[in-house]
Design an enzyme around this catalytic site. Sequence first.
Site, PDB file in Angstrom:
ATOM      1  N   GLU A   1       0.841  -1.195   0.000  1.00 41.38           N
ATOM      2  CA  GLU A   1       0.000   0.000   0.000  1.00 41.38           C
ATOM      3  C   GLU A   1       0.883   1.254   0.000  1.00 41.38           C
ATOM      4  O   GLU A   1       0.724   2.133  -0.839  1.00 41.38           O
ATOM      5  CB  GLU A   1      -0.899  -0.020   1.239  1.00 41.38           C
ATOM      6  CG  GLU A   1      -1.773   1.209   1.394  1.00 41.38           C
ATOM      7  CD  GLU A   1      -2.505   1.244   2.718  1.00 41.38           C
ATOM      8  OE1 GLU A   1      -3.419   2.074   2.859  1.00 41.38           O
ATOM      9  OE2 GLU A   1      -2.154   0.460   3.636  1.00 41.38           O
ATOM     10  N   HIS A   2       1.774   1.339   0.961  1.00 39.66           N
ATOM     11  CA  HIS A   2       2.742   2.439   1.040  1.00 39.66           C
ATOM     12  C   HIS A   2       4.141   1.878   0.810  1.00 39.66           C
ATOM     13  O   HIS A   2       4.498   0.852   1.393  1.00 39.66           O
ATOM     14  CB  HIS A   2       2.729   3.105   2.418  1.00 39.66           C
ATOM     15  CG  HIS A   2       1.377   3.539   2.892  1.00 39.66           C
ATOM     16  ND1 HIS A   2       0.579   2.751   3.714  1.00 39.66           N
ATOM     17  CD2 HIS A   2       0.682   4.674   2.666  1.00 39.66           C
ATOM     18  CE1 HIS A   2      -0.542   3.395   3.974  1.00 39.66           C
ATOM     19  NE2 HIS A   2      -0.511   4.566   3.351  1.00 39.66           N
TER      20      HIS A   2
END
Length: 427
Positions: free
Chosen positions: A323-324
């Site tokens: 996601e990040h």
Amino acid sequence: MKRLTGTNEKISNILYQEQLELSKENLDVEATVREIIEKVKEEGDEALRAYSEKFDHVVLSELHVSDQVVNEAFDKIDKDVLTALENAKANIESYHKQQLKGGFEDQPSQGVLRGQLIRPIERVGVYVPGGTAAYPSSVLMNVIPAKIAGVKEIIMITPPQEHFVPAILVAAKLAGVDKIYQVGGAQGIAALAYGTQTLPKVDKITGPGNIFVATAKKLVYGVVGIDMIAGPSEIGVIADSTANPVYVAADLLSQAEHDVHARAILVTNSAELADAVELEIEKQLQTLPRQAIARPSIENNGRIIIAQDVESMFELMNLVAPEHLEIAIDKAYDYLERVQNAGSIFLGHYTSEPIGDYYAGANHVLPTTATSRFSSALGVHDFVKRIQYTQYSKAAVNAAEKDITTLAYAEGLQAHARAIEVRNDKN
């Protein structure tokens, strides 16, 4: 943090299976949510009030949050928080305005006109959690792209509370929410999807929530559009010997404090850095107010992988598709092209992931559970439709008749062919 060894493919498979386990659906929850949705469909506002009393312990006389209540929030909010929200809003707007795209039109041959219209979705519903999970930044991130896209009406729902968090209402006003209703949970999602006597039916629902909210969004998908089914938050950090272990540990913990199911993954080619990060995590945990969440998260779901070289680090992280993704390497920008799969990328030793959560302007609503392999951050494109149009003159139809009818007959669709043939020069 647990250390993993093996080939990149083996490690990525282990991480993916672990993430699926953390995100797996609860069949008991789904049965409960189905019941709630049906009740709201049948009883409307009455069901919303009953569920608010049952789940939120609030007896509601009014579902709509008045303008007066919203305006009073500006008197109650901390002035520094207000300034920060205003500045964050400006950054989010300037970033998302660059995502606006127009339609197109071309004439590939004589008598043929083709094109595409861009039209905003008419009405969008935004879910905003309440209580300790009240995040005004999420209001900005969900509402501003919709507003820039030209959505005509934005409805926000949030669980009923005796006293609303002022920052939530202020963020809604700043971002451009049209109406706010105090209803939460699966019942709120059902109300947005099907409408009630008070809440209008929307065309798309966005916003984060607990497992009941996420399950409800999944079940109403198809009746309305949704942004995504998000799993627990996750961060992947690629770091070499130039990285500061204090920074890396802090960034891993910034996601671990979200949820006991959150994931924090460090991939490095430096065993010394890995050791230093582990020591620093323990040190920082000692003074972290949300240690009760962050410690089990980092101990159960935190992972460290020692890679052979930089190329191997990027290869593995592309398989993980986090996601990040932080790249804690000198001259990190030079490595940007190596990234194939990630929700959002944070470049360099000073670009901590929370900069993106709150302030830089890029959206923080991101694909999780390796879905960045095929999906993207929330943006203006999520709030518009692409409508195609075509126009052929009689001469253009005649010129294309043979090809079109040949394909229609090949598929056994004679009426398709006849719809072309009746328009030829012989008729």
